[in-house]
Design a protein around this motif. Sequence first.
Motif, PDB file in Angstrom:
ATOM      1  N   LEU A 249       1.076  -1.739   1.437  1.00  0.00           N
ATOM      2  CA  LEU A 249      -0.299  -1.223   1.541  1.00  0.00           C
ATOM      3  C   LEU A 249      -0.271   0.236   1.961  1.00  0.00           C
ATOM      4  CD1 LEU A 249      -2.122  -4.166   3.389  1.00  0.00           C
ATOM      5  CD2 LEU A 249      -2.232  -3.594   0.957  1.00  0.00           C
ATOM      6  N   LEU A 250      -1.079   1.056   1.284  1.00  0.00           N
ATOM      7  CA  LEU A 250      -1.207   2.467   1.643  1.00  0.00           C
ATOM      8  C   LEU A 250      -2.667   2.880   1.515  1.00  0.00           C
ATOM      9  CD1 LEU A 250       1.835   4.154  -0.156  1.00  0.00           C
ATOM     10  CD2 LEU A 250       1.558   3.772   2.301  1.00  0.00           C
ATOM     11  N   PRO A 251      -3.131   3.820   2.363  1.00  0.00           N
ATOM     12  CA  PRO A 251      -4.517   4.310   2.215  1.00  0.00           C
ATOM     13  C   PRO A 251      -4.718   4.940   0.843  1.00  0.00           C
ATOM     14  CG  PRO A 251      -3.578   5.010   4.317  1.00  0.00           C
ATOM     15  CD  PRO A 251      -2.449   4.443   3.517  1.00  0.00           C
ATOM     16  N   CYS A 252      -5.886   4.738   0.299  1.00  0.00           N
ATOM     17  CA  CYS A 252      -6.193   5.284  -1.029  1.00  0.00           C
ATOM     18  C   CYS A 252      -6.164   6.811  -0.987  1.00  0.00           C
ATOM     19  CB  CYS A 252      -7.573   4.812  -1.493  1.00  0.00           C
ATOM     20  SG  CYS A 252      -7.677   3.018  -1.728  1.00  0.00           S
ATOM     21  N   PRO A 253      -5.714   7.446  -2.062  1.00  0.00           N
ATOM     22  CA  PRO A 253      -5.655   8.917  -2.084  1.00  0.00           C
ATOM     23  C   PRO A 253      -7.038   9.544  -1.975  1.00  0.00           C
ATOM     24  CG  PRO A 253      -5.223   8.008  -4.271  1.00  0.00           C
ATOM     25  CD  PRO A 253      -5.239   6.850  -3.326  1.00  0.00           C
ATOM     26  N   ASP A 254      -7.122  10.605  -1.198  1.00  0.00           N
ATOM     27  CA  ASP A 254      -8.415  11.254  -0.972  1.00  0.00           C
ATOM     28  C   ASP A 254      -8.703  12.352  -1.989  1.00  0.00           C
ATOM     29  OD1 ASP A 254      -6.518  13.046  -0.214  1.00  0.00           O
ATOM     30  OD2 ASP A 254      -7.301  13.411   1.813  1.00  0.00           O
ATOM     31  N   PHE A 255      -7.743  12.612  -2.892  1.00  0.00           N
ATOM     32  CA  PHE A 255      -7.948  13.675  -3.875  1.00  0.00           C
ATOM     33  C   PHE A 255      -8.505  13.153  -5.190  1.00  0.00           C
ATOM     34  CE2 PHE A 255      -3.488  12.339  -3.781  1.00  0.00           C
ATOM     35  CZ  PHE A 255      -3.323  11.848  -5.066  1.00  0.00           C
ATOM     36  N   MET A 256      -8.732  11.862  -5.290  1.00  0.00           N
ATOM     37  CA  MET A 256      -9.277  11.282  -6.517  1.00  0.00           C
ATOM     38  C   MET A 256     -10.774  11.056  -6.363  1.00  0.00           C
ATOM     39  SD  MET A 256      -7.034  11.159  -8.814  1.00  0.00           S
ATOM     40  CE  MET A 256      -7.982  10.212  -9.979  1.00  0.00           C
ATOM     41  N   ASP A 257     -11.550  11.632  -7.266  1.00  0.00           N
ATOM     42  CA  ASP A 257     -12.995  11.487  -7.223  1.00  0.00           C
ATOM     43  C   ASP A 257     -13.378  10.028  -7.463  1.00  0.00           C
ATOM     44  OD1 ASP A 257     -15.683  12.504  -7.098  1.00  0.00           O
ATOM     45  OD2 ASP A 257     -15.796  12.151  -9.255  1.00  0.00           O
ATOM     46  N   GLY A 258     -14.207   9.474  -6.565  1.00  0.00           N
ATOM     47  CA  GLY A 258     -14.648   8.087  -6.687  1.00  0.00           C
ATOM     48  C   GLY A 258     -13.847   7.117  -5.849  1.00  0.00           C
ATOM     49  N   PHE A 259     -12.707   7.592  -5.302  1.00  0.00           N
ATOM     50  CA  PHE A 259     -11.905   6.726  -4.437  1.00  0.00           C
ATOM     51  C   PHE A 259     -12.403   6.824  -3.002  1.00  0.00           C
ATOM     52  CE2 PHE A 259      -7.631   6.090  -6.834  1.00  0.00           C
ATOM     53  CZ  PHE A 259      -8.325   5.554  -7.897  1.00  0.00           C
ATOM     54  N   ASP A 260     -12.342   5.699  -2.305  1.00  0.00           N
ATOM     55  CA  ASP A 260     -12.732   5.646  -0.899  1.00  0.00           C
ATOM     56  C   ASP A 260     -11.456   5.687  -0.054  1.00  0.00           C
ATOM     57  OD1 ASP A 260     -13.694   5.173   1.601  1.00  0.00           O
ATOM     58  OD2 ASP A 260     -14.821   3.361   1.100  1.00  0.00           O
ATOM     59  N   PRO A 261     -11.168   6.802   0.644  1.00  0.00           N
ATOM     60  CA  PRO A 261      -9.907   6.918   1.397  1.00  0.00           C
ATOM     61  C   PRO A 261      -9.801   5.964   2.579  1.00  0.00           C
ATOM     62  CG  PRO A 261     -11.330   8.822   1.787  1.00  0.00           C
ATOM     63  CD  PRO A 261     -11.979   8.028   0.705  1.00  0.00           C
ATOM     64  N   THR A 262     -10.901   5.288   2.939  1.00  0.00           N
ATOM     65  CA  THR A 262     -10.822   4.302   4.023  1.00  0.00           C
ATOM     66  C   THR A 262     -10.326   2.951   3.526  1.00  0.00           C
ATOM     67  OG1 THR A 262     -13.140   3.623   3.713  1.00  0.00           O
ATOM     68  CG2 THR A 262     -12.703   5.460   5.228  1.00  0.00           C
ATOM     69  N   ARG A 263     -10.223   2.800   2.205  1.00  0.00           N
ATOM     70  CA  ARG A 263      -9.723   1.553   1.627  1.00  0.00           C
ATOM     71  C   ARG A 263      -8.211   1.658   1.386  1.00  0.00           C
ATOM     72  NH1 ARG A 263     -13.693  -1.633  -1.768  1.00  0.00           N
ATOM     73  NH2 ARG A 263     -15.736  -1.170  -0.874  1.00  0.00           N
ATOM     74  N   PHE A 264      -7.616   0.551   0.916  1.00  0.00           N
ATOM     75  CA  PHE A 264      -6.164   0.505   0.751  1.00  0.00           C
ATOM     76  C   PHE A 264      -5.797   0.081  -0.668  1.00  0.00           C
ATOM     77  CE2 PHE A 264      -6.653   0.238   5.286  1.00  0.00           C
ATOM     78  CZ  PHE A 264      -5.578   0.964   5.788  1.00  0.00           C
ATOM     79  N   ALA A 265      -4.797   0.781  -1.212  1.00  0.00           N
ATOM     80  CA  ALA A 265      -4.177   0.354  -2.472  1.00  0.00           C
ATOM     81  C   ALA A 265      -2.965  -0.499  -2.131  1.00  0.00           C
ATOM     82  CB  ALA A 265      -3.759   1.578  -3.271  1.00  0.00           C
ATOM     83  N   HIS A 266      -2.533  -1.298  -3.084  1.00  0.00           N
ATOM     84  CA  HIS A 266      -1.358  -2.130  -2.812  1.00  0.00           C
ATOM     85  C   HIS A 266      -0.446  -2.200  -4.027  1.00  0.00           C
ATOM     86  CE1 HIS A 266      -2.799  -5.703  -5.086  1.00  0.00           C
ATOM     87  NE2 HIS A 266      -3.996  -5.302  -4.689  1.00  0.00           N
ATOM     88  N   LYS A 267       0.840  -2.453  -3.736  1.00  0.00           N
ATOM     89  CA  LYS A 267       1.858  -2.562  -4.776  1.00  0.00           C
ATOM     90  C   LYS A 267       2.700  -3.787  -4.455  1.00  0.00           C
ATOM     91  CE  LYS A 267       5.140   0.423  -7.255  1.00  0.00           C
ATOM     92  NZ  LYS A 267       4.328   0.528  -8.489  1.00  0.00           N
ATOM     93  N   ASP A 268       2.775  -4.715  -5.416  1.00  0.00           N
ATOM     94  CA  ASP A 268       3.410  -6.013  -5.184  1.00  0.00           C
ATOM     95  C   ASP A 268       4.873  -5.986  -5.580  1.00  0.00           C
ATOM     96  OD1 ASP A 268       0.916  -6.958  -4.414  1.00  0.00           O
ATOM     97  OD2 ASP A 268       0.408  -7.596  -6.452  1.00  0.00           O
ATOM     98  N   CYS A 269       5.685  -6.600  -4.712  1.00  0.00           N
ATOM     99  CA  CYS A 269       7.110  -6.762  -4.986  1.00  0.00           C
ATOM    100  C   CYS A 269       7.367  -8.233  -5.343  1.00  0.00           C
ATOM    101  CB  CYS A 269       7.946  -6.360  -3.772  1.00  0.00           C
ATOM    102  SG  CYS A 269       9.730  -6.475  -4.026  1.00  0.00           S
ATOM    103  N   ASP A 270       7.887  -8.474  -6.545  1.00  0.00           N
ATOM    104  CA  ASP A 270       8.128  -9.846  -6.999  1.00  0.00           C
ATOM    105  C   ASP A 270       9.262 -10.502  -6.217  1.00  0.00           C
ATOM    106  OD1 ASP A 270       6.133  -9.503  -8.839  1.00  0.00           O
ATOM    107  OD2 ASP A 270       7.494  -8.934 -10.476  1.00  0.00           O
ATOM    108  N   GLU A 271       9.413 -11.799  -6.410  1.00  0.00           N
ATOM    109  CA  GLU A 271      10.427 -12.584  -5.689  1.00  0.00           C
ATOM    110  C   GLU A 271      11.845 -12.159  -6.038  1.00  0.00           C
ATOM    111  OE1 GLU A 271       9.889 -14.662  -3.335  1.00  0.00           O
ATOM    112  OE2 GLU A 271       7.704 -14.816  -3.504  1.00  0.00           O
ATOM    113  N   ASP A 272      12.019 -11.585  -7.214  1.00  0.00           N
ATOM    114  CA  ASP A 272      13.366 -11.169  -7.615  1.00  0.00           C
ATOM    115  C   ASP A 272      13.696  -9.737  -7.201  1.00  0.00           C
ATOM    116  OD1 ASP A 272      11.578  -9.916  -9.235  1.00  0.00           O
ATOM    117  OD2 ASP A 272      12.492 -10.499 -11.139  1.00  0.00           O
ATOM    118  N   GLY A 273      12.818  -9.124  -6.409  1.00  0.00           N
ATOM    119  CA  GLY A 273      13.091  -7.779  -5.923  1.00  0.00           C
ATOM    120  C   GLY A 273      12.756  -6.685  -6.911  1.00  0.00           C
ATOM    121  N   GLU A 274      11.827  -6.954  -7.821  1.00  0.00           N
ATOM    122  CA  GLU A 274      11.378  -5.947  -8.786  1.00  0.00           C
ATOM    123  C   GLU A 274       9.877  -5.708  -8.590  1.00  0.00           C
ATOM    124  OE1 GLU A 274      13.099  -4.211 -10.970  1.00  0.00           O
ATOM    125  OE2 GLU A 274      15.049  -5.175 -10.563  1.00  0.00           O
TER     126      GLU A 274
END
Length: 412
Positions: A60-85
């Motif tokens: 989880l990381l805070p949303c970028p504040d340089f993108m128009d329409g993004f709320d920097p108080t929210r969080f983006a996420h990136k999923d790591c699969d069970e096989d480590g990819e």
Amino acid sequence: MTSSTTTDATDSEFDQRKLQCLEMLNATTEFTTTRSGPFCRGTWDGWLCWPDTAAGESALLPCPDFMDGFDPTRFAHKDCDEDGEWFRHPLTNRTWSNYTTCVNLDKLEWMEQVRTIYETGYSISLIALILSLGILSYFRSLKCARITLHMNLFASFASNNTLWLLWYRMVLADPEVLKHNGASCITLHLVLHYFLITNYAWMLCEGFYLHTVLVSAFVSEKKLVNWLVVLGWTTPGIVIMAYGFLRGYAGTPEDTIECWMNESVYDNVFKAPVCISMLLNLLFLCNIIRVVLLKLKAPAGPQGTGPSRTILQAFRATLLLVPLLGLQYILTPFRPDPGHSYERTYEIISAFTASFQGLFVAVLFCFFNGEVIAQVKRKWRTVFLRTRTNSYTATQVSFIRSGPPIPGEEKV
């Protein structure tokens, strides 16, 4: 600063973030030294730096504040699969970071509604202004110094409304254009704001003309209008060149990204002349009121000393337009903070006052103009009377032809 320099500055900022990310990831050995089992190695996805993440977990990381329409108080996420990819999107088969949670859908819907108000208002105003220009151009009997000023004012507003519609359709609707930050969209920004300034410059010309005609007894209206035409179109050009030079060469990287759409301290370069023109117009109108009252109270001479009816109509229209056109700048110091309960009310009022200005101008200076109404009525009567006359003549001819045949003439 040229457009290419602006783009390079933006790209170099992302390159610097990428370099910092790679340095941080190379220095991070937490997962390789303290944990066993598969994990996803940290990566730079073009926007954010994702750390090493254990298999089956999400980063989880805070949303970028340089993108128009993004709320920097929210969080983006990136999923790591069970096989480590890192998770791959099924449509592109590429590693994918989920930024959909960064968008506040309620706020996005609200912004679309406000944008619709702007586009609707500018479209209606543009139609009204084009119609007004057509009416004033068609009736040659309306040609005079005052109407010439009106037509320049209409042309300024029509140009400004057209450019705003292009801005909404071609720039704001396309994130790639904002990201590229090319010379074309920056030029559109500058030309758009040039015509925004000309709107207020021509309103000042209207007020100055009325003030001069009423206060000065001997004045050449033709020479006065020629000077006002020059000032009305050239002065805003000087202001916008100063604005573009200062923001382009002295502005921070934040001032020169996304087609210069973000507010900047350099906006005061053109906001200050706008406010000054509004203040001068108010002073002109106050003195006009004083002069009009004095002339109305004065005893009439052999040829009358009071102001003409058309001048009074133009004065009333200008008196109404000055506060209407300046309302958005009058309200600027009282703009509520983001998230305030009055924020949406403020945005609606701003959208209506800004986008329907052209309609107000067309209605007060053309559609409600007594001279224009009289000319339209006269033209209507002429066309209607001609139609009735032709119809009556055709009926009489038909009646004669259908009567008894003339001796020696064969009846058809």
